[in-house]
Enzyme design. Structure first.
Site, PDB file in Angstrom:
ATOM      1  N   SER A   1       0.694  -1.366  -0.166  1.00 29.26           N
ATOM      2  CA  SER A   1      -0.064  -0.118   0.387  1.00 29.26           C
ATOM      3  C   SER A   1       1.323   1.164   0.204  1.00 29.26           C
ATOM      4  CB  SER A   1      -0.358  -0.350   1.628  1.00 29.26           C
ATOM      5  OG  SER A   1      -1.172   1.248   1.422  1.00 29.26           O
TER       6      SER A   1
ATOM      7  N   TYR B   1      -1.879  -1.189  10.763  1.00 33.13           N
ATOM      8  CA  TYR B   1      -2.410  -1.449   8.550  1.00 33.13           C
ATOM      9  C   TYR B   1      -0.580  -0.539   8.466  1.00 33.13           C
ATOM     10  CZ  TYR B   1      -3.796  -0.781   4.311  1.00 33.13           C
ATOM     11  OH  TYR B   1      -3.904  -1.140   2.773  1.00 33.13           O
TER      12      TYR B   1
END
Ligand code: NAD
Length: 255
Positions: A138, A151
């Site tokens: 990401s 995350y």
């Protein structure tokens, strides 16, 4: 052309994983699906593009179930040629109140599963003399946002792990790279939009605000666009792309 190649895509019943599986199937790969939810719908979608897909319901937070998944691909399809580590979850909360069980689940699913699938897939790739590992990291593998401690930590970990695997496979036709999407409109992101709507923001405004904060193009990245990038990474032309963390993010990281 990926005819004769098997492609395991983790977390491929929805969103980006399903899009990547579709691109790989359309290019001729034998796809193996994994994930929860709309399983039959995903299988039908992939079967419409190429060979009937395999499917395994392993929960990627559990190393034992990951071992079962990898054994299934080995026994039924002769091993994993293309490993797409895509399964991932999100939880948004300030650090002080971040639930410990969410931290553990995100580290297990978003990071440790990449270690387990890779260590189990690599021996077969080495035997066959070819392989592609594509880790769906990401932009949060390269920069942070507040309230996403687990995350961001997991995705930075994935980028680091990608580089290590790339070095350990450097003298082979096995490559390992990460792709780093910005906002893609999937259930994972819809949840974050829904939170804003629940707080009283108009749905269109909530989407616009989400993009405006981070993504200069003011448009979502699509799973199809990420699929094209994955196909390039699978191609012979990409054999010297090793250990990259390749962003496709509407300009997020350019700022
Ligand atoms: P999604 O929620 O649409 O899909 C997640 C997939 O993972 C589903 O198939 C789900 O069944 C599966 N999954 C969840 N927990 C699992 C588990 N324990 N075991 C096995 N499968 C499990 O999410 P998405 O947005 O498509 O995200 C896919 C990946 O892309 C994730 O790694 C995510 O971090 C990453 N990503 C998403 C975005 C975005 O904007 N959507 C941006 C950057 C990176």
């Amino acid at each position: 052309n990926l005819q004769g190649k098997t492609a395991l895509v983790t977390g491929s019943t929805s969103g980006i994983g399903l899009g990547l599986a579709a691109s790989l199937a359309a290019a001729g790969a034998q796809v193996i699906l994994n994930g929860f939810g709309e399983v039959e719908q995903a299988k039908t979608h992939i079967a419409g593009l190429g060979a009937a897909p395999g499917y395994h319901d392993a929960d990627l937070s559990d190393p034992q179930q990951i071992a079962d998944l990898m054994r299934y691909v080995e026994l039924e399809f002769g091993g994993t040629d293309i490993l797409v580590n895509n399964a991932g979850i999100q939880h948004v909360s300030p650090l002080e109140s971040f639930p410990v069980d969410k931290w553990n689940a995100i580290i297990a699913i978003n990071l440790s599963s990449v270690f387990h699938t890779s260590r189990l897939a690599l021996p077969g790739m080495r035997e066959r003399g070819w392989g592609r590992i594509i880790n769906v990291a990401s932009v949060h593998g390269l920069v942070a946002s507040k309230d996403k401690a687990a995350y961001v930590a997991a995705k930075h970990g994935v980028v680091g792990l990608t580089k290590t695997i790339a070095l350990e496979t450097a003298r082979s036709a096995i490559t390992c790279n990460a792709i780093c999407p910005g906002w893609v409109l999937t259930p994972l992101v819809q949840q974050q939009i829904d939170k804003r709507v629940a707080a009283g923001v108009d749905p269109q405004q909530a989407r616009d605000d989400l993009l405006a904060e981070k993504q200069p193009s003011q448009e979502f990245v699509t799973p199809e666009q990420l699929g094209e990038l994955a196909l390039f990474l699978c191609s012979d032309a990409a054999v010297q792309v090793r250990g990259a963390a390749w962003n496709m993010d509407g300009g997020w990281l350019a700022q």
